[in-house]
Write a protein that holds these residues in place. Structure first.
Motif, mmCIF file in Angstrom:
data_model
loop_
_atom_site.group_PDB
_atom_site.id
_atom_site.type_symbol
_atom_site.label_atom_id
_atom_site.label_comp_id
_atom_site.label_asym_id
_atom_site.label_seq_id
_atom_site.Cartn_x
_atom_site.Cartn_y
_atom_site.Cartn_z
ATOM 1 N N VAL A 1 34.774 52.293 26.174
ATOM 2 C CA VAL A 1 34.165 53.442 26.827
ATOM 3 C C VAL A 1 33.776 54.450 25.761
ATOM 4 O O VAL A 1 34.436 54.547 24.722
ATOM 5 N N SER A 2 32.700 55.195 25.980
ATOM 6 C CA SER A 2 32.265 56.160 24.968
ATOM 7 C C SER A 2 31.704 57.411 25.633
ATOM 8 O O SER A 2 31.274 57.388 26.793
ATOM 9 N N ALA A 3 31.710 58.506 24.881
ATOM 10 C CA ALA A 3 31.128 59.771 25.323
ATOM 11 C C ALA A 3 30.534 60.463 24.107
ATOM 12 O O ALA A 3 31.081 60.382 22.998
ATOM 13 N N ALA B 1 16.745 69.017 12.077
ATOM 14 C CA ALA B 1 17.696 67.941 12.379
ATOM 15 C C ALA B 1 18.188 68.016 13.807
ATOM 16 O O ALA B 1 18.401 69.108 14.356
ATOM 17 N N THR B 2 18.321 66.871 14.428
ATOM 18 C CA THR B 2 19.021 66.755 15.702
ATOM 19 C C THR B 2 20.281 65.939 15.463
ATOM 20 O O THR B 2 20.312 65.061 14.598
ATOM 21 N N THR B 3 21.315 66.205 16.249
ATOM 22 C CA THR B 3 22.638 65.640 15.967
ATOM 23 C C THR B 3 23.244 64.991 17.203
ATOM 24 O O THR B 3 23.059 65.465 18.320
ATOM 25 N N LYS B 4 23.959 63.923 16.964
ATOM 26 C CA LYS B 4 24.779 63.272 17.989
ATOM 27 C C LYS B 4 26.214 63.202 17.469
ATOM 28 O O LYS B 4 26.465 62.745 16.360
ATOM 29 N N ILE B 5 27.173 63.643 18.290
ATOM 30 C CA ILE B 5 28.593 63.540 17.955
ATOM 31 C C ILE B 5 29.301 62.911 19.151
ATOM 32 O O ILE B 5 29.096 63.331 20.303
ATOM 33 N N GLY B 6 30.132 61.910 18.876
ATOM 34 C CA GLY B 6 30.797 61.245 19.985
ATOM 35 C C GLY B 6 31.970 60.402 19.551
ATOM 36 O O GLY B 6 32.336 60.355 18.374
ATOM 37 N N GLY B 7 32.561 59.734 20.521
ATOM 38 C CA GLY B 7 33.692 58.858 20.269
ATOM 39 C C GLY B 7 33.612 57.623 21.140
ATOM 40 O O GLY B 7 33.051 57.652 22.243
ATOM 41 N N ILE B 8 34.171 56.522 20.632
ATOM 42 C CA ILE B 8 34.187 55.244 21.342
ATOM 43 C C ILE B 8 35.613 54.697 21.288
ATOM 44 O O ILE B 8 36.224 54.681 20.208
ATOM 45 N N GLU C 1 26.292 62.165 27.240
ATOM 46 C CA GLU C 1 26.114 60.746 27.546
ATOM 47 C C GLU C 1 27.473 60.056 27.660
ATOM 48 O O GLU C 1 28.355 60.239 26.825
ATOM 49 N N GLY C 2 27.645 59.260 28.703
ATOM 50 C CA GLY C 2 28.834 58.428 28.856
ATOM 51 C C GLY C 2 28.413 56.983 29.036
ATOM 52 O O GLY C 2 27.355 56.698 29.627
ATOM 53 N N SER C 3 29.222 56.046 28.528
ATOM 54 C CA SER C 3 28.807 54.648 28.593
ATOM 55 C C SER C 3 29.998 53.705 28.690
ATOM 56 O O SER C 3 31.128 54.047 28.319
ATOM 57 N N LEU C 4 29.715 52.517 29.190
ATOM 58 C CA LEU C 4 30.650 51.397 29.221
ATOM 59 C C LEU C 4 30.002 50.218 28.517
ATOM 60 O O LEU C 4 28.811 49.944 28.693
ATOM 61 N N LYS C 5 30.798 49.505 27.734
ATOM 62 C CA LYS C 5 30.329 48.311 27.034
ATOM 63 C C LYS C 5 31.345 47.205 27.289
ATOM 64 O O LYS C 5 32.548 47.403 27.063
ATOM 65 N N TYR C 6 30.881 46.043 27.734
ATOM 66 C CA TYR C 6 31.818 44.997 28.140
ATOM 67 C C TYR C 6 31.255 43.620 27.767
ATOM 68 O O TYR C 6 30.114 43.297 28.046
ATOM 69 N N THR D 1 24.855 53.181 30.630
ATOM 70 C CA THR D 1 25.035 54.583 30.261
ATOM 71 C C THR D 1 24.500 55.500 31.350
ATOM 72 O O THR D 1 23.623 55.120 32.136
ATOM 73 N N VAL D 2 25.037 56.705 31.360
ATOM 74 C CA VAL D 2 24.535 57.781 32.209
ATOM 75 C C VAL D 2 24.314 58.997 31.321
ATOM 76 O O VAL D 2 25.213 59.406 30.581
ATOM 77 N N ASP D 3 23.103 59.553 31.363
ATOM 78 C CA ASP D 3 22.762 60.756 30.601
ATOM 79 C C ASP D 3 22.695 61.961 31.533
ATOM 80 O O ASP D 3 22.168 61.867 32.647
ATOM 81 N N ILE D 4 23.209 63.092 31.046
ATOM 82 C CA ILE D 4 23.130 64.350 31.795
ATOM 83 C C ILE D 4 22.341 65.346 30.950
ATOM 84 O O ILE D 4 22.781 65.750 29.876
ATOM 85 N N ASN D 5 21.179 65.737 31.439
ATOM 86 C CA ASN D 5 20.309 66.670 30.725
ATOM 87 C C ASN D 5 20.723 68.098 31.078
ATOM 88 O O ASN D 5 20.426 68.596 32.171
#
Length: 282
Positions: free
Chosen positions: A101-103, A85-92, A113-118, A136-140
């Motif tokens: 805005v989300s991370a 399993a791979t997992t994503k945890i975040g908030g908006i 990952e950080g993002s803006l939605k408008y 969005t901007v992803d940081i590896n």
């Protein structure tokens, strides 16, 4: 004196009545404006993996948990992918009625990952589409300094810009178009491009008051042959304060920069991934 008092009371009553009428008319006008907007094309914030044109309301907070398991192709030895399993945890968070805005953090490649939605436009009786911007901007953080001694922070970044264009055709059917541009600062030129254009399309068919069937497909323009175009199907389940999405997809990644450009599964060979998205609103 009594006449003056009565006259004064009558004046106050008329002023209060006028203000009350103005307030009532104002509320009615606001309701009429609100009613002129078409209901959202999608109930969830994602079709399957693609974002929808739904934007959180002001001060709404969504807690997000997503999983993508391993390939179903490996069979019972890997419990049809559930062992991996791979997992994503975040908030908006909704900053305004039109901006959020989300991370999030992804275990696959340890991406932040950080993002803006408008929201740019909204479907009404006079305008046929809802249009939303998504960046969005992803940081590896998976890349190790020891393995890549010359790596710089900017090399870890991936930028994604999308335009989400949806239309609610009826109470049961909604469609969406998603043109995207993805730029990767670090990439393998043998199997991927540093700049990639794509066009995605998806839709939702409402089955019952709490269930809907969703599907989406993304076509990558001028992409190398190593990866394939992502195809995903899902089922939305609405349960009070959250939407639960069960899904199957041929792309295991959950970031826009990952699942759009790095899909590797083949549906025809049973090489696809089971997963889910869970959104809980507060």
């Amino acid at each position: 004196m009594k006449r003056l008092l009565l006259l004064h009371l009558a004046f106050l009553f008329s002023a209060v009545s006028a203000n009350a009428q103005d307030d009532l008319l104002g509320e009615l006008d606001a309701e009429q404006v609100a009613e002129s907007y078409t209901p959202p094309a999608f109930k969830a914030l994602q079709i399957v993996t693609l974002q929808t044109t739904k934007v959180p309301a002001k001060n709404e907070f969504y807690f997000v948990v997503s999983h993508r398991f391993g390939t179903v192709k490996d069979g019972i030895s890997e419990f049809f992918g559930l062992d991996a399993a791979t997992t994503k945890i975040g908030g908006i968070y909704g900053i305004t009625e039109w901006l959020s805005v989300s991370a999030s953090r992804h275990t696959l490649l340890k991406i932040y990952e950080g993002s803006l939605k408008y929201r740019l436009t909204r479907q009404t009786n006079d305008f046929p589409l809802t249009i939303v911007g998504y960046n969005t901007v992803d940081i590896n953080s998976f890349l190790d300094d020891e393995d890549y001694p010359k790596i710089e922070f900017t090399d870890r970044l991936t930028y994604i810009s999308q335009l989400l264009i949806s239309r609610r055709l009826s109470n049961k059917v909604s469609l969406q178009l998603v043109p995207s541009f993805i730029h990767k600062n670090l990439y393998n030129p043998a199997i991927e491009n540093d700049k990639q254009f794509s066009v995605g399309a998806g839709g939702r068919v409402k089955l019952t008051s709490r269930l809907s069937l969703n599907a989406e497909y993304v076509y990558n323009v001028d992409a190398p042959d190593f990866y394939v175009n992502p195809l995903s199907i899902g089922l939305d389940i609405e349960t009070g304060g959250h939407v639960f999405q069960l899904l199957f997809t041929n792309s295991q990644a959950m970031t826009e920069g990952g699942y759009i450009t790095n899909a590797a599964g083949d549906w025809g060979d049973g090489d696809f991934f089971f997963g889910f998205n869970l959104y809980r609103v507060f």
